[in-house]
Design a protein around this motif. Structure first.
Motif, short mmCIF file in Angstrom:
data_model
loop_
_atom_site.label_atom_id
_atom_site.label_comp_id
_atom_site.label_asym_id
_atom_site.label_seq_id
_atom_site.Cartn_x
_atom_site.Cartn_y
_atom_site.Cartn_z
N HIS A 204 0.83 -1.21 0.00
CA HIS A 204 0.00 0.00 0.00
C HIS A 204 0.87 1.26 0.00
N LYS A 205 1.91 1.27 0.83
CA LYS A 205 2.81 2.43 0.85
C LYS A 205 3.52 2.59 -0.48
N THR B 53 1.00 3.87 -3.08
CA THR B 53 0.63 5.26 -2.80
C THR B 53 1.71 6.22 -3.29
#
Length: 660
Positions: free
Chosen positions: A558-559, A562
């Protein structure tokens, strides 16, 4: 209380003007002092006459004990010609196992390009050329503070950039004994550079000298001779070089009745290291360089534990430039860069290189500072270390374009040309090839110290054994406080990295290393037989569980998505890839500085741990620091930074609440 000292002034490089001398040779001249650095026809001969023979070095070195360390200190490095002459003579005169430690100061260091041009005058000297090449290859960036260079296995150069009096003051503060054996009192002519020929500087020199210390300088000025005598040196006039009728030096043999009684030399010792991660491996290299017999205890294989990921990002975390000389993340990165390059140089082929200098793209996060403040922070640094990356390039490489697109919305992006990717498994291979220590696959279960030795009891799961050593170092990460109960119990931080296979050509190697709110890099995964992208790491406080977590895989992804969505799409990384991963535990101190030094209450037992997530950057320099502390040697850092590493520092007096 933290040691206070004068802040480092901004550093200016030498303003060089190239002149043609009477013989038609081009020579470097200082615009700051309106004086030449050397004569083309006589520079090397003058260095030998004034400093090498003036200190009676060929004779003294021929009589050295094979295990001794001889220390020269110089005021005014300039082009390094005196140092190079010393290297040349040392190689001819000293025992092969003796060590030369050369300390020099320079307020206006030459740039690397000016140094290369200045020393080109001596490249026709075959025995000097190799020393010139080594100096230029390792020559540090123009930043204040101490830069330690290992020019040869037995020759160390400490270059202190900045004001000479401040540099000597730092040496005095960190020295336990007077170590300088010979002084090269150099610099431009006293009439043109009075700060280098003052009584205060002579007094500082005396504090670092002992009764057998010698001194030599090209000048015979009366006020210089009187100042040195007043400081405690026994000075005589001797024939000068060339047109200089006289110079001054010490007696041979010297007679310095007002100085310390003797020099300090350290015999070879038998030393145990407990822990085989990057701390233990770095310590083994540093202590072996000093001639010690090293035994490393690690039951799980070298570069395992927190040091065992497939690859590691290598990039600095900088502070404002005027504080950089006391800032461990900055100075350790600069030293570690030279250390890993040296391991690369020792590799037999490219497949064994431990370090890919591919550069790092850094979003300079996390930070509470505005983009303008972050931009202002990095702007004064040498551009070869870090500079703002302008996102206006178009490339035929699809991945590069994807990265540019992702970073186009960032408020600031920096490029670190000296950064890159480290390969822990190859560092272990470099250890095996160099054999700086004997690796013992056993766990240490007990340490007992007596007046003349340290005894270590071990178990390999089947039998117990006891070994005796002169000194021991506990460098086992978060387990260190379990081995020795009196050590500070650090916070345990679980970090899991994730990696996924890519469809990229495996011959491409590592391409891109990016630091965001996390980091990612490509590398070739031997186990997968393909290129892979590693990303992470998670940050879980107060956990020693190393079980792989699917939840942390998803958080890492997710990081990554993003920060770099277009890059992920270009690499065909789906929302549900097949993850590979590894979790390890970092030991973190309250002030984010490692713990290095003599264990409180002990005389032969030391520690080096608490690196947090910066072990690969911190460990090589911290190993040098601890090695010098163990030998009562010469430290390459300021007293302020040394205090920040002490096991006795105030921040470690209150135990951590391990539940928070």
């Amino acid at each position: 209380m933290t040691n206070q000292h004068t802040p480092y002034a901004p550093l200016s490089t030498a303003d060089i003007h190239w002149k043609t001398d009477a013989e038609g040779h081009t020579v470097p001249t200082s615009q700051q002092f309106d004086d030449v650095y050397f004569s083309h026809t006589g520079g090397l001969a003058e260095a030998r006459h004034v400093f090498i023979n003036g200190n009676d070095l060929p004779h003294r070195w021929s009589l050295l004990d094979p295990r001794s360390c001889f220390v020269i200190a110089e005021t005014g490095f300039g082009t390094g010609l005196n140092f190079l002459a010393a290297c040349q003579q040392w190689n001819e005169s000293a025992p092969s196992t003796a060590r030369l430690h050369f300390i020099s100061t320079e307020k206006f260091p030459l740039t690397q390009s000016d140094l290369r041009q200045a020393l080109s005058a001596w490249r026709d000297n075959p025995t000097l050329q190799r020393w010139i090449d080594r100096l230029i290859a390792q020559y540090p960036l123009p930043m204040s503070g101490c830069h330690r260079l290992h020019i040869a296995p037995t020759i160390t150069l400490d270059l202190w950039f900045g004001d000479a009096s401040q540099s000597l003051d730092e040496l005095i503060k960190t020295q336990e004994s007077a170590r300088v054996d010979a002084w090269f009192l150099d610099g431009f002519a006293p009439a043109k550079n009075s700060d280098m020929w003052c009584d205060a500087l002579f007094d500082q020199m005396a504090k670092l000298s002992h009764a057998n210390t010698t001194l030599a300088t090209f000048t015979a000025a009366g006020f210089v001779r009187r100042g040195l005598i007043a400081a405690g040196f026994d000075i005589i006039k001797t024939p000068g070089f060339g047109r200089k009728r006289e110079m001054i030096s010490s007696q041979h043999p010297p007679s310095q009745p007002t100085l310390s009684p003797s020099a300090h030399n350290t015999p070879s010792k038998k030393i145990a290291l407990i822990g085989g991660g990057i701390s233990g491996v770095s310590l083994a290299f540093a202590l072996k360089r000093r001639g010690h017999d090293i035994h490393l205890f690690e039951p799980n294989g070298l570069m395992s534990g927190a040091s065992g990921n497939p690859c590691a990002l290598f990039a600095p975390k900088l502070t404002v430039l005027e504080k950089a000389a006391d800032h461990l993340p900055t100075v350790s990165f600069l030293y570690a860069h030279r250390h890993y390059q040296a391991l690369n140089d020792a590799a037999k082929n490219s497949d064994q290189r431990v370090f890919d200098t591919i550069g790092v793209t850094d979003l300079l996060l996390p930070s509470q500072k505005s983009a303008d403040k972050r931009r202002a922070m990095i702007y004064p640094y040498p551009k070869s270390l870090i500079h703002e990356a302008l996102n206006d390039n178009h490339s035929s490489d699809e991945q590069i374009n994807a990265i540019h697109q992702d970073l186009s919305c960032a408020d600031i992006v920096a490029h670190v040309p000296m950064g890159g990717i480290l390969y822990p498994a190859k560092i272990a291979q470099a250890f095996d090839a160099a054999r700086p220590a004997t690796h013992i696959s056993a766990s240490v279960i007990r340490i007992s110290e007596s007046a003349d030795k340290v005894s270590i009891s071990t178990s390999d799961g089947q039998e117990q054994q006891t070994y005796d050593f002169d000194q021991v170092v506990i460098c086992a990460g978060f387990v260190s406080s379990q081995i020795e109960q009196s050590l500070f119990d650090c916070r345990k931080i679980r970090g899991q990295v994730s990696w996924v296979a890519l469809d990229s050509d495996p011959t491409d190697g590592a391409k891109h290393a990016i630091k965001y709110d996390g980091y990612c890099s490509q590398f070739y995964d031997d186990a997968l037989g393909s290129q892979a992208l590693l990303f992470g790491a998670s940050f879980v406080r107060n956990s020693t569980d190393t079980t792989i977590s699917e939840h942390e895989h998803q958080d890492n992804l997710h990081k990554l998505r993003t920060a770099l969505p277009t890059y992920c799409d270009t690499l065909n990384i789906s929302d549900h890839p097949k993850f590979h991963g590894r979790a390890s535990i970092r030991a973190q101190t309250p002030d984010y500085h490692p713990i290095i030094g003599l264990i409180p209450g002990q005389k032969r037992s030391f520690c080096m741990y608490g690196m947090g997530s910066k072990g690969f950057s911190f460990a090589p320099l911290c190993a040098e620091i601890l090695s010098e502390l163990m030998d009562q040697g010469i430290l390459p850092i300021s007293k302020a930074l040394l205090d920040n590493l002490s096991p006795n520092r105030p921040r470690l007096t209150v135990p951590l609440d391990q539940s928070k």
